[in-house]
Design an enzyme around this catalytic site. Sequence first.
Site, PDB file in Angstrom:
ATOM      1  N   THR A  11      25.814  21.587 -15.591  1.00 19.01           N
ATOM      2  CA  THR A  11      24.008  20.487 -16.102  1.00 19.01           C
ATOM      3  C   THR A  11      23.670  20.845 -17.428  1.00 19.01           C
ATOM      4  OG1 THR A  11      24.845  20.795 -13.622  1.00 19.01           O
ATOM      5  CG2 THR A  11      22.453  21.004 -14.925  1.00 19.01           C
ATOM      6  N   ILE A  12      24.041  22.336 -17.503  1.00 24.63           N
ATOM      7  CA  ILE A  12      23.308  23.342 -19.035  1.00 24.63           C
ATOM      8  C   ILE A  12      24.238  22.613 -20.446  1.00 24.63           C
ATOM      9  CG2 ILE A  12      21.861  24.630 -20.022  1.00 24.63           C
ATOM     10  CD1 ILE A  12      20.370  23.497 -17.853  1.00 24.63           C
ATOM     11  N   GLY A 110      20.560  32.587 -15.610  1.00 25.76           N
ATOM     12  CA  GLY A 110      20.513  32.989 -14.383  1.00 25.76           C
ATOM     13  C   GLY A 110      21.557  34.587 -14.574  1.00 25.76           C
ATOM     14  N   SER A 139      14.960  31.261 -17.875  1.00 23.74           N
ATOM     15  CA  SER A 139      15.479  29.683 -17.164  1.00 23.74           C
ATOM     16  C   SER A 139      14.139  29.181 -17.230  1.00 23.74           C
ATOM     17  CB  SER A 139      14.959  31.099 -15.594  1.00 23.74           C
ATOM     18  OG  SER A 139      13.913  30.237 -15.183  1.00 23.74           O
ATOM     19  N   CYS A 140      14.797  27.774 -16.516  1.00 25.10           N
ATOM     20  CA  CYS A 140      13.607  26.742 -16.664  1.00 25.10           C
ATOM     21  C   CYS A 140      12.543  26.509 -16.247  1.00 25.10           C
ATOM     22  CB  CYS A 140      14.255  25.517 -15.527  1.00 25.10           C
ATOM     23  SG  CYS A 140      14.636  25.757 -14.154  1.00 25.10           S
ATOM     24  N   ASN A 141      12.140  27.566 -15.275  1.00 23.05           N
ATOM     25  CA  ASN A 141      10.836  27.554 -14.677  1.00 23.05           C
ATOM     26  C   ASN A 141       9.761  28.865 -15.776  1.00 23.05           C
ATOM     27  OD1 ASN A 141      10.181  26.796 -12.383  1.00 23.05           O
ATOM     28  ND2 ASN A 141      11.619  27.509 -11.550  1.00 23.05           N
ATOM     29  N   ARG A 168      12.696  22.690  -7.069  1.00 27.04           N
ATOM     30  CA  ARG A 168      13.501  21.744  -6.244  1.00 27.04           C
ATOM     31  C   ARG A 168      14.749  22.154  -5.453  1.00 27.04           C
ATOM     32  NH1 ARG A 168      17.348  24.541  -8.386  1.00 27.04           N
ATOM     33  NH2 ARG A 168      18.767  24.613 -10.099  1.00 27.04           N
ATOM     34  N   HIS A 194      10.041  35.185 -11.407  1.00 27.96           N
ATOM     35  CA  HIS A 194       9.135  34.603 -13.109  1.00 27.96           C
ATOM     36  C   HIS A 194       8.524  35.234 -13.590  1.00 27.96           C
ATOM     37  CE1 HIS A 194      10.864  31.520  -9.913  1.00 27.96           C
ATOM     38  NE2 HIS A 194      12.140  30.785 -10.452  1.00 27.96           N
ATOM     39  N   GLY A 195       7.642  36.469 -12.905  1.00 32.24           N
ATOM     40  CA  GLY A 195       6.793  37.086 -13.244  1.00 32.24           C
ATOM     41  C   GLY A 195       7.513  37.868 -14.541  1.00 32.24           C
ATOM     42  N   HIS A 220      10.855  21.142 -11.052  1.00 34.46           N
ATOM     43  CA  HIS A 220       9.936  22.277  -9.923  1.00 34.46           C
ATOM     44  C   HIS A 220       8.740  21.844 -10.440  1.00 34.46           C
ATOM     45  CE1 HIS A 220      13.789  24.361 -10.555  1.00 34.46           C
ATOM     46  NE2 HIS A 220      13.580  24.887 -11.093  1.00 34.46           N
TER      47      HIS A 220
HETATM   48  N1  LIG Z   1      20.928  23.888 -13.181  1.00 35.84           N
HETATM   49  C1  LIG Z   1      19.529  24.419 -14.003  1.00 35.84           C
HETATM   50  O1  LIG Z   1      18.447  23.793 -13.377  1.00 35.84           O
HETATM   51  C2  LIG Z   1      19.400  25.160 -14.854  1.00 35.84           C
HETATM   52  C3  LIG Z   1      20.097  26.054 -15.047  1.00 35.84           C
HETATM   53  N2  LIG Z   1      20.163  27.335 -15.626  1.00 35.84           N
HETATM   54  C4  LIG Z   1      21.431  28.421 -16.126  1.00 35.84           C
HETATM   55  O2  LIG Z   1      21.888  27.953 -16.535  1.00 35.84           O
HETATM   56  C5  LIG Z   1      23.244  28.110 -16.790  1.00 35.84           C
HETATM   57  C6  LIG Z   1      24.159  27.750 -16.261  1.00 35.84           C
HETATM   58  O3  LIG Z   1      23.975  27.010 -14.896  1.00 35.84           O
HETATM   59  P1  LIG Z   1      24.377  24.884 -14.372  1.00 35.84           P
HETATM   60  O4  LIG Z   1      24.770  24.784 -16.025  1.00 35.84           O
HETATM   61  O5  LIG Z   1      23.164  24.762 -13.910  1.00 35.84           O
HETATM   62  O6  LIG Z   1      25.697  25.572 -13.908  1.00 35.84           O
HETATM   63  P2  LIG Z   1      27.101  24.338 -13.621  1.00 35.84           P
HETATM   64  O7  LIG Z   1      27.766  25.634 -12.133  1.00 35.84           O
HETATM   65  O8  LIG Z   1      26.320  22.990 -13.643  1.00 35.84           O
HETATM   66  O9  LIG Z   1      27.780  24.234 -14.532  1.00 35.84           O
HETATM   67  C7  LIG Z   1      28.140  26.308 -15.765  1.00 35.84           C
HETATM   68  C8  LIG Z   1      30.066  25.608 -15.488  1.00 35.84           C
HETATM   69  O10 LIG Z   1      31.059  26.235 -16.308  1.00 35.84           O
HETATM   70  C9  LIG Z   1      32.297  26.279 -16.281  1.00 35.84           C
HETATM   71  N3  LIG Z   1      32.829  27.754 -15.632  1.00 35.84           N
HETATM   72  C10 LIG Z   1      32.499  28.076 -14.978  1.00 35.84           C
HETATM   73  N4  LIG Z   1      32.979  29.832 -14.828  1.00 35.84           N
HETATM   74  C11 LIG Z   1      33.956  28.994 -16.072  1.00 35.84           C
HETATM   75  C12 LIG Z   1      34.904  30.425 -16.960  1.00 35.84           C
HETATM   76  N5  LIG Z   1      35.020  31.415 -16.100  1.00 35.84           N
HETATM   77  N6  LIG Z   1      34.698  30.077 -18.147  1.00 35.84           N
HETATM   78  C13 LIG Z   1      34.443  28.659 -18.577  1.00 35.84           C
HETATM   79  N7  LIG Z   1      33.931  27.741 -17.980  1.00 35.84           N
HETATM   80  C14 LIG Z   1      33.418  28.671 -16.873  1.00 35.84           C
HETATM   81  C15 LIG Z   1      31.911  25.259 -15.129  1.00 35.84           C
HETATM   82  O11 LIG Z   1      33.456  24.473 -14.625  1.00 35.84           O
HETATM   83  P3  LIG Z   1      34.396  24.185 -13.922  1.00 35.84           P
HETATM   84  O12 LIG Z   1      33.470  23.045 -13.174  1.00 35.84           O
HETATM   85  O13 LIG Z   1      35.346  23.242 -14.151  1.00 35.84           O
HETATM   86  O14 LIG Z   1      34.468  25.466 -13.249  1.00 35.84           O
HETATM   87  C16 LIG Z   1      30.555  24.102 -15.220  1.00 35.84           C
HETATM   88  O15 LIG Z   1      31.359  23.976 -15.843  1.00 35.84           O
HETATM   89  C17 LIG Z   1      23.110  29.269 -15.220  1.00 35.84           C
HETATM   90  O16 LIG Z   1      22.989  30.564 -15.985  1.00 35.84           O
HETATM   91  C18 LIG Z   1      21.514  28.952 -14.445  1.00 35.84           C
HETATM   92  O17 LIG Z   1      20.836  30.248 -13.190  1.00 35.84           O
HETATM   93  C19 LIG Z   1      18.965  27.245 -16.658  1.00 35.84           C
HETATM   94  C20 LIG Z   1      17.729  26.248 -16.506  1.00 35.84           C
HETATM   95  C21 LIG Z   1      18.183  25.415 -15.408  1.00 35.84           C
HETATM   96  O1  LIG Z   2      16.493  28.451 -13.625  1.00 38.68           O
HETATM   97  C1  LIG Z   2      16.643  27.511 -13.326  1.00 38.68           C
HETATM   98  O2  LIG Z   2      15.213  27.885 -11.932  1.00 38.68           O
HETATM   99  P1  LIG Z   2      14.070  29.264 -12.014  1.00 38.68           P
HETATM  100  O3  LIG Z   2      13.198  29.261 -12.955  1.00 38.68           O
HETATM  101  O4  LIG Z   2      13.376  29.041 -11.039  1.00 38.68           O
HETATM  102  O5  LIG Z   2      15.295  30.287 -11.455  1.00 38.68           O
HETATM  103  C2  LIG Z   2      17.284  26.701 -12.739  1.00 38.68           C
HETATM  104  O6  LIG Z   2      16.156  25.337 -11.514  1.00 38.68           O
HETATM  105  C3  LIG Z   2      18.083  26.767 -11.598  1.00 38.68           C
HETATM  106  O7  LIG Z   2      18.085  27.561 -10.869  1.00 38.68           O
HETATM  107  P2  LIG Z   2      18.843  27.918  -9.452  1.00 38.68           P
HETATM  108  O8  LIG Z   2      19.156  29.707  -9.571  1.00 38.68           O
HETATM  109  O9  LIG Z   2      17.954  27.779  -7.839  1.00 38.68           O
HETATM  110  O10 LIG Z   2      20.466  26.561  -9.187  1.00 38.68           O
END
Ligand SMILES: NC(=O)C1=CN([C@@H]2O[C@H](COP(=O)(O)OP(=O)(O)OC[C@H]3O[C@@H](n4cnc5c(N)ncnc54)[C@H](OP(=O)(O)O)[C@@H]3O)[C@@H](O)[C@H]2O)C=CC1
Ligand SMILES: O=C(OP(=O)(O)O)[C@H](O)COP(=O)(O)O
Length: 339
Positions: A11-12, A110, A139-141, A168, A194-195, A220
């Site tokens: 996603t990110i 995360g 994080s996003c929030n 969400r 978040h705080g 959110h």
């Molecule tokens: N989604 C959100 O709304 C937000 C997320 N974040 C943070 O961003 C980070 C990523 O989240 P998000 O993008 O949602 O996660 P996703 O699960 O969408 O994506 C993670 C990716 O990492 C890959 N992956 C998993 N394990 C490994 C590994 N060992 N080596 C290389 N690649 C790997 C996965 O590939 P595969 O599918 O092939 O296993 C997948 O493509 C987290 O820390 C999250 O908390 C921050 C803000 C918002």
């Molecule tokens: O960074 C986020 O939220 P957060 O600021 O509430 O931790 C993203 O929405 C990821 O949240 P998730 O851990 O519920 O996938």
Amino acid sequence: MIKVAINGYGTIGKRVADAVAAQPDMEVIGVSKTKPSAEAFIANQRGYPLYIAEINRKPLFEEAGIEVAGDVIEMIKQADIVVDATPGGIGVKNKKLYELHDVKAIWQGGEDHEVAGFSFCSSCNYEEAKGRQFTRVVSCNTTGLCRIIHAVDEAFRVKRVRATMVRRGSDPGEVKKGPVDAIVLNPVEIPSHHGPDVQSVLPQINITTMAMIVPTTFMHMHALQMELEKEATKEDIIGIIEAHPRMGLVRGATGIKSTAELKEFAQDMGRQRADLYENCIFADSVGFVGKELFLFQAIHQEADVVVENVDAIRAMMNGAADAATSIQMTNEALGFHAI
Ligand SMILES: NC(=O)C1=CN([C@@H]2O[C@H](COP(=O)(O)OP(=O)(O)OC[C@H]3O[C@@H](n4cnc5c(N)ncnc54)[C@H](OP(=O)(O)O)[C@@H]3O)[C@@H](O)[C@H]2O)C=CC1
Ligand SMILES: O=C(OP(=O)(O)O)[C@H](O)COP(=O)(O)O
């Protein structure tokens, strides 16, 4: 050109890859996956060299018709900087790898603050990120909170913040996550993360947060209260938001009162993936009771941290003189103007 690797193309990661590719001073030298998936096909289609976490899985990718450039270590060796966008809890395990190969790295929200020892938000602490080896983009929030709190604090001194996050439940593609029919207190205890996370960027801010998750996938919503030290008016706050490159106003005349309508708005504006990189602050919610400021803001979880990652890269690589320059470069390259 700054050589950027994106470890974790989800996603990110996929959004950061596209945002980096759009920058005039950066190039994507590789992205990574663990297993064949739709995103792996897209990486090939976009022309991003695809690396995999375990090279013995290469035949699985090739059988699926997905081209593999090598393993993650090969990718890291070619990079000036790695954006680690693997799932929360996985990124920290990659730290040894980045140390071993002496490469700069950025983690996401995360992971805990301690993974990098420094937490980042472009408009708050860009200067402190300059030249660093490790940084964590909050994080996003937390990003959405830091932007508005810092801007208001600079102008009117924030005495105390109270915020409730309605989050969400899952991202749109996460079909196995919920809730489907519940409002879940997440966490039950106060404060939510978040705080303290805001304080990892803005240690002087007195803030307490509460959070829950609901059965939606897009954005959110924050109910935010800030007690200010100095007198301010609604017009002052609107002016601060209008002047900020990463905050926008949802004006009453649009008739928008929900995240669903904001999604429609983003699509109609032609934003890629309907991404809203900015805090979407409801203009008609901005108001005061005495010196206490109230407002609602919607935060697009998939998008707001993407532009912050690009600025973090630039700061750590000493690629821009200051935050304003980097933010402008990032926004311009994406054709992004806050609403
Ligand atoms: N989604 C959100 O709304 C937000 C997320 N974040 C943070 O961003 C980070 C990523 O989240 P998000 O993008 O949602 O996660 P996703 O699960 O969408 O994506 C993670 C990716 O990492 C890959 N992956 C998993 N394990 C490994 C590994 N060992 N080596 C290389 N690649 C790997 C996965 O590939 P595969 O599918 O092939 O296993 C997948 O493509 C987290 O820390 C999250 O908390 C921050 C803000 C918002
Ligand atoms: O960074 C986020 O939220 P957060 O600021 O509430 O931790 C993203 O929405 C990821 O949240 P998730 O851990 O519920 O996938």
